[in-house]
Write a protein that holds these residues in place. Structure first.
Motif, PDB file in Angstrom:
ATOM      1  N   THR A   2      60.937  32.193  57.477  1.00  0.00           N
ATOM      2  CA  THR A   2      61.983  33.208  57.582  1.00  0.00           C
ATOM      3  C   THR A   2      62.802  32.930  58.834  1.00  0.00           C
ATOM      4  OG1 THR A   2      60.554  34.861  56.527  1.00  0.00           O
ATOM      5  CG2 THR A   2      62.468  35.678  57.739  1.00  0.00           C
ATOM      6  N   PRO A   3      64.088  32.665  58.702  1.00  0.00           N
ATOM      7  CA  PRO A   3      64.900  32.263  59.854  1.00  0.00           C
ATOM      8  C   PRO A   3      65.391  33.433  60.699  1.00  0.00           C
ATOM      9  CG  PRO A   3      66.229  32.181  57.890  1.00  0.00           C
ATOM     10  CD  PRO A   3      64.843  32.577  57.436  1.00  0.00           C
ATOM     11  N   ASN A   4      64.480  34.336  61.046  1.00  0.00           N
ATOM     12  CA  ASN A   4      64.842  35.403  61.983  1.00  0.00           C
ATOM     13  C   ASN A   4      64.443  35.013  63.405  1.00  0.00           C
ATOM     14  OD1 ASN A   4      62.100  35.586  61.393  1.00  0.00           O
ATOM     15  ND2 ASN A   4      62.027  37.789  61.780  1.00  0.00           N
ATOM     16  N   GLY A   5      63.950  33.780  63.556  1.00  0.00           N
ATOM     17  CA  GLY A   5      63.566  33.255  64.855  1.00  0.00           C
ATOM     18  C   GLY A   5      62.997  31.865  64.678  1.00  0.00           C
ATOM     19  N   ASP A   6      62.599  31.257  65.793  1.00  0.00           N
ATOM     20  CA  ASP A   6      61.988  29.929  65.743  1.00  0.00           C
ATOM     21  C   ASP A   6      60.523  30.057  65.348  1.00  0.00           C
ATOM     22  OD1 ASP A   6      61.610  27.231  65.965  1.00  0.00           O
ATOM     23  OD2 ASP A   6      62.125  27.103  68.098  1.00  0.00           O
ATOM     24  N   LEU A   7      59.861  28.941  65.107  1.00  0.00           N
ATOM     25  CA  LEU A   7      58.439  28.946  64.785  1.00  0.00           C
ATOM     26  C   LEU A   7      57.611  29.171  66.044  1.00  0.00           C
ATOM     27  CD1 LEU A   7      58.203  25.867  62.376  1.00  0.00           C
ATOM     28  CD2 LEU A   7      58.493  28.277  61.781  1.00  0.00           C
ATOM     29  N   HIS A   8      56.438  29.799  65.890  1.00  0.00           N
ATOM     30  CA  HIS A   8      55.498  29.895  66.999  1.00  0.00           C
ATOM     31  C   HIS A   8      54.250  29.082  66.641  1.00  0.00           C
ATOM     32  CE1 HIS A   8      53.212  32.746  64.599  1.00  0.00           C
ATOM     33  NE2 HIS A   8      54.236  33.592  64.557  1.00  0.00           N
ATOM     34  N   PHE A  37      56.526  16.372  49.637  1.00  0.00           N
ATOM     35  CA  PHE A  37      56.271  17.562  50.457  1.00  0.00           C
ATOM     36  C   PHE A  37      57.598  18.266  50.726  1.00  0.00           C
ATOM     37  CE2 PHE A  37      55.242  18.954  55.086  1.00  0.00           C
ATOM     38  CZ  PHE A  37      55.131  20.278  54.681  1.00  0.00           C
ATOM     39  N   LEU A  38      57.682  19.517  50.302  1.00  0.00           N
ATOM     40  CA  LEU A  38      58.922  20.263  50.514  1.00  0.00           C
ATOM     41  C   LEU A  38      58.655  21.645  51.101  1.00  0.00           C
ATOM     42  CD1 LEU A  38      59.543  22.686  48.189  1.00  0.00           C
ATOM     43  CD2 LEU A  38      59.606  20.681  46.722  1.00  0.00           C
ATOM     44  N   SER A  39      59.626  22.124  51.804  1.00  0.00           N
ATOM     45  CA  SER A  39      59.608  23.489  52.323  1.00  0.00           C
ATOM     46  C   SER A  39      61.066  23.929  52.418  1.00  0.00           C
ATOM     47  CB  SER A  39      58.906  23.557  53.675  1.00  0.00           C
ATOM     48  OG  SER A  39      58.718  24.906  54.063  1.00  0.00           O
ATOM     49  N   GLY A  40      61.319  24.990  53.155  1.00  0.00           N
ATOM     50  CA  GLY A  40      62.689  25.453  53.234  1.00  0.00           C
ATOM     51  C   GLY A  40      62.853  26.657  54.130  1.00  0.00           C
ATOM     52  N   SER A  41      64.021  27.247  54.056  1.00  0.00           N
ATOM     53  CA  SER A  41      64.353  28.411  54.859  1.00  0.00           C
ATOM     54  C   SER A  41      64.503  29.613  53.930  1.00  0.00           C
ATOM     55  CB  SER A  41      65.664  28.144  55.611  1.00  0.00           C
ATOM     56  OG  SER A  41      65.948  29.189  56.513  1.00  0.00           O
ATOM     57  N   ASP A  42      63.702  30.655  54.147  1.00  0.00           N
ATOM     58  CA  ASP A  42      63.716  31.842  53.279  1.00  0.00           C
ATOM     59  C   ASP A  42      64.768  32.821  53.789  1.00  0.00           C
ATOM     60  OD1 ASP A  42      63.161  33.787  51.468  1.00  0.00           O
ATOM     61  OD2 ASP A  42      61.088  34.106  52.063  1.00  0.00           O
ATOM     62  N   TYR A  46      64.865  22.934  52.009  1.00  0.00           N
ATOM     63  CA  TYR A  46      65.933  23.611  51.287  1.00  0.00           C
ATOM     64  C   TYR A  46      66.433  24.850  52.035  1.00  0.00           C
ATOM     65  CZ  TYR A  46      64.682  20.642  47.353  1.00  0.00           C
ATOM     66  OH  TYR A  46      64.443  19.561  46.559  1.00  0.00           O
ATOM     67  N   ASN A  47      67.737  24.976  52.092  1.00  0.00           N
ATOM     68  CA  ASN A  47      68.393  26.167  52.626  1.00  0.00           C
ATOM     69  C   ASN A  47      69.277  26.724  51.511  1.00  0.00           C
ATOM     70  OD1 ASN A  47      69.925  28.114  53.850  1.00  0.00           O
ATOM     71  ND2 ASN A  47      70.618  26.826  55.550  1.00  0.00           N
ATOM     72  N   PRO A  48      68.910  27.872  50.928  1.00  0.00           N
ATOM     73  CA  PRO A  48      69.677  28.423  49.803  1.00  0.00           C
ATOM     74  C   PRO A  48      71.166  28.586  50.089  1.00  0.00           C
ATOM     75  CG  PRO A  48      67.611  29.585  50.012  1.00  0.00           C
ATOM     76  CD  PRO A  48      67.707  28.684  51.213  1.00  0.00           C
ATOM     77  N   PHE A  49      71.523  28.819  51.355  1.00  0.00           N
ATOM     78  CA  PHE A  49      72.938  28.970  51.701  1.00  0.00           C
ATOM     79  C   PHE A  49      73.712  27.663  51.499  1.00  0.00           C
ATOM     80  CE2 PHE A  49      72.539  32.842  54.765  1.00  0.00           C
ATOM     81  CZ  PHE A  49      72.357  33.649  53.667  1.00  0.00           C
ATOM     82  N   GLU A  50      72.984  26.545  51.437  1.00  0.00           N
ATOM     83  CA  GLU A  50      73.637  25.250  51.254  1.00  0.00           C
ATOM     84  C   GLU A  50      73.639  24.818  49.786  1.00  0.00           C
ATOM     85  OE1 GLU A  50      71.462  22.699  53.837  1.00  0.00           O
ATOM     86  OE2 GLU A  50      72.303  23.559  55.677  1.00  0.00           O
ATOM     87  N   ILE A  51      73.071  25.687  48.917  1.00  0.00           N
ATOM     88  CA  ILE A  51      73.040  25.397  47.483  1.00  0.00           C
ATOM     89  C   ILE A  51      73.965  26.403  46.799  1.00  0.00           C
ATOM     90  CG2 ILE A  51      71.585  25.158  45.428  1.00  0.00           C
ATOM     91  CD1 ILE A  51      69.216  24.692  47.326  1.00  0.00           C
TER      92      ILE A  51
END
Length: 269
Positions: free
Chosen positions: A136-142, A169-174, A217-222
């Motif tokens: 979730t891109p409400n901040g950086d990773l801890h 291996f895939l991940s993304g930004s929720d 994946y970033n949904p805003f870029e799709i």
């Protein structure tokens, strides 16, 4: 020749036991094996653990029970116990008042490791898809994020590739999270700006952690992301795979209150 006296005050805890290294760095900088002294308090046990190194315990004081792969053995002063690679093991002190002390030595036995791995039903030559929960891109990773799904997925992906599998291996930004909206409101910036900034931070942190992925994946870029997701769920609904249910939810003025929109405390009865 070098002689040093081990500082008994330099202790640390490992697997629930008070330990001290037998090969401190001032004695030898790169020892061929690990070694330490460990103490089990009366009526206590070490945390059961399992690792790829071969290990030996040498009991120097007390008596207790060693358990390995669900089999128990009585041990006492002078006993040597061998644990093969990848075997569960723990040690328990049976005394009510005396500590159990032992020396432990561990090293990588590559023949034993390969033998154990060959016993496993390892997938070879398969197509494997590995996914890690989108951040979730409400901040950086801890550190908890890194040590949780992303490091685990990265290790698994590397191992599967090492075994000769075609691994993706895939991940993304929720981005579609209420936490994004509430955080952007706190910072007085638009959600798109918050997502862009934090997604870049997240990708940078993963890179610095040497966690590599094949796609992020970033949904805003799709461009048609939302339409495709709606189409997917609508098809499931039309096929009878999903049903509509009524449910009570908190509501305030113009929105349902869930996730980041609602908080509170549980009252003790």
């Amino acid at each position: 020749m070098k002689i040093i006296n081990i500082d008994k005050t330099k202790n640390f805890f490992s697997y629930g036991l008070k330990c001290s290294y037998l090969f401190p760095e001032e004695l030898i900088s790169n020892p061929p094996l690990g070694a330490m002294r460990a103490i089990v308090k009366p009526n206590q046990a070490s945390i059961i653990h399992n690792h790829h190194e071969t290990e030996i315990f040498y009991i120097i004081k007390g008596k207790g029970i060693v358990e390995s792969n669900s089999i128990q053995y009585s041990v006492s002063e002078g006993d040597l116990i061998h644990f093969s690679a990848f075997s569960d093991h723990t040690i328990t002190n049976l005394s009510n008042n005396e500590p159990l002390e032992f020396l432990t030595f561990w090293w990588e036995n590559h023949d034993e490791i390969n033998y154990k791995l060959n016993e496993l039903d390892i997938i070879i030559g398969k197509n494997i898809l590995v996914t890690a929960t989108p951040q979730t891109p409400n901040g950086d990773l801890h550190l908890g994020h890194i040590a949780g799904p992303y490091l685990g997925a990265d290790i698994y992906s590397r191992f599967m590739r090492f075994q000769g599998n075609n691994t993706y291996f895939l991940s993304g930004s929720d981005v579609n999270q209420t936490y994004v909206l509430t955080k952007s409101k706190q910072k007085n910036i638009i959600p798109l700006e918050l997502v862009e900034t934090n997604t870049n931070c997240i990708k940078s942190t993963l890179k610095k952690s040497l966690i590599t992925y094949d796609a992020f994946y970033n949904p805003f870029e799709i461009g048609d992301y939302n339409q495709e997701i709606q189409k997917f769920f609508l098809e499931l609904y039309n096929d009878g795979c999903l049903i509509i249910k009524k449910n009570l939810e908190y509501f305030d003025s113009d929105k349902n209150l869930h996730e980041a929109y609602i908080s509170g405390t549980v009252k003790d009865e």
